[in-house]
Design an enzyme around this catalytic site. Structure first.
Site: not given
Ligand SMILES: Cc1cc2nc3c(=O)[nH]c(=O)nc-3n(C[C@H](O)[C@H](O)[C@H](O)COP(=O)(O)OP(=O)(O)OC[C@H]3O[C@@H](n4cnc5c(N)ncnc54)[C@H](O)[C@@H]3O)c2cc1C
Length: 302
Positions: A175, A225, A295
């Site tokens: 992560r 998580s 996380e």
């Molecule tokens: C129901 C559910 C299930 C999930 N299951 C999993 C799983 O199985 N495995 C897992 O790893 N995660 C899981 N997640 C967590 C999440 O989906 C992941 O961490 C995902 O990768 C986050 O992506 P996001 O686009 O939503 O990022 P955001 O939540 O919008 O941002 C996360 C971080 O990344 C940064 N960021 C986003 N885009 C960029 C960019 N283009 N450049 C630089 N920084 C950026 C943001 O500033 C922040 O610090 C889950 C979440 C939910 C709600």
């Protein structure tokens, strides 16, 4: 300052929609978060101009993808929130190589790979983030992670210059990645997949998503998580064994279906979630001597 910045942004990018006092609860899967001073969703070719302008004006900015790993404060976010999401969704497949802009949802990447008979992204089909957020977090599930497929990423470095990052420079860990250490902005990435059979790939994705629905509280808003896996343990099991299943602070509760998830049962505030997380961490530490590291990213003032 903010007015001058606004004017200059409108001059530079007249087609950009700028929302003021935009509620972040509309942009997070937790459905929690106060207002951002300014909220914009630039196209890929506008990101560098926006970021450079923010730096020129000393305007703080924060990048979001799909907001699926965020707990945004009830007071919101000061400065500009830049969504690299809905307006950055180009995707190309050539042979076994997939190139995508950072705003492409992981579900779309996985579906497109399946359509082209490419295996390697099945693990990602149920993760509700965009490619950019997945690079930052080295998102992973069911034995797969971004590290296994990404061969190159294009980013903006701290000076706003475009830079290509190769796998060893991406520093993928559990992560974490170079993006969690440096203020780089992910613009796009290239992924190398392998040949497979579309029907088998689809079956595997369906199987994983059925498992997800059975084990995770997808019927409630959450950010996945809440805590990282402490070495040698599972956060969810520790929380369950501490007797915290269903424990609530305001509208925020430890899911009874999966204790690793904090869910918003209705009307939860960021303060509720933060207090709940602190209680869970303290009680688990008291009972088992293991600390829990979030996380979920806590953004804004708490
Ligand atoms: C129901 C559910 C299930 C999930 N299951 C999993 C799983 O199985 N495995 C897992 O790893 N995660 C899981 N997640 C967590 C999440 O989906 C992941 O961490 C995902 O990768 C986050 O992506 P996001 O686009 O939503 O990022 P955001 O939540 O919008 O941002 C996360 C971080 O990344 C940064 N960021 C986003 N885009 C960029 C960019 N283009 N450049 C630089 N920084 C950026 C943001 O500033 C922040 O610090 C889950 C979440 C939910 C709600």
């Amino acid at each position: 300052m903010s007015r001058d910045f606004n004017l200059r942004l409108k001059e530079l990018l007249p087609d950009l929609i700028i929302s003021e006092q935009e509620l972040m609860s509309k942009h997070t899967t937790f459905r929690i978060g106060g207002p951002a001073d300014l909220y914009i969703a630039p196209k890929a070719n506008q990101i560098a101009d926006v970021v450079n302008l923010c730096r020129q004006f000393g305007m703080p900015f924060f990048i979001i993808g799909n907001g699926s790993n965020l707990l945004v404060s009830d007071k919101g976010i000061r400065g500009v929130v830049i969504e690299i999401g809905k307006n950055c969704r180009e995707l190309h497949v050539e042979g076994q190589t997939m190139k995508a802009q950072a705003g492409v949802p992981l579900a779309t990447l996985a579906a497109e790979a399946c359509k082209h008979g490419l295996t390697g992204l099945e693990f990602a089909s149920g993760i509700p983030g965009c490619l950019g957020g997945a690079l930052v977090m080295n998102a992973g599930a069911y034995g797969g992670e971004m590290k296994q497929v990404v061969t190159e990423a294009v980013c903006l470095d701290e000076e706003g210059k475009e830079k290509i990052l190769l796998p060893d420079e991406l520093e993928f860990g559990y992560r974490s990645s170079i993006f969690t250490k440096k203020k780089y902005i992910a613009l796009s990435a290239t992924m190398k997949l392998s040949e497979g059979k579309s029907a088998e790939i689809r079956d595997r994705m369906n199987e994983l998503n059925t498992q997800r629905r059975a084990k995770q509280p997808l019927e409630f808003p959450s950010a996945g998580s809440t805590f990282k896996r402490p070495e040698g343990y599972f956060a969810g099991k520790l929380i369950m064994d501490a007797g915290l299943a269903g424990y609530c602070v305001g509208g925020a509760c430890v899911s009874e279906k999966h204790c690793g998830f904090v869910i918003n049962k209705g009307g939860a505030t960021a303060t509720d979630v933060k207090r709940l997380m602190e209680d869970v961490d303290r009680i688990v530490k008291e009972k088992f001597g293991v600390g829990l590291e979030p996380e979920v990213k806590l953004i804004g003032e708490f």
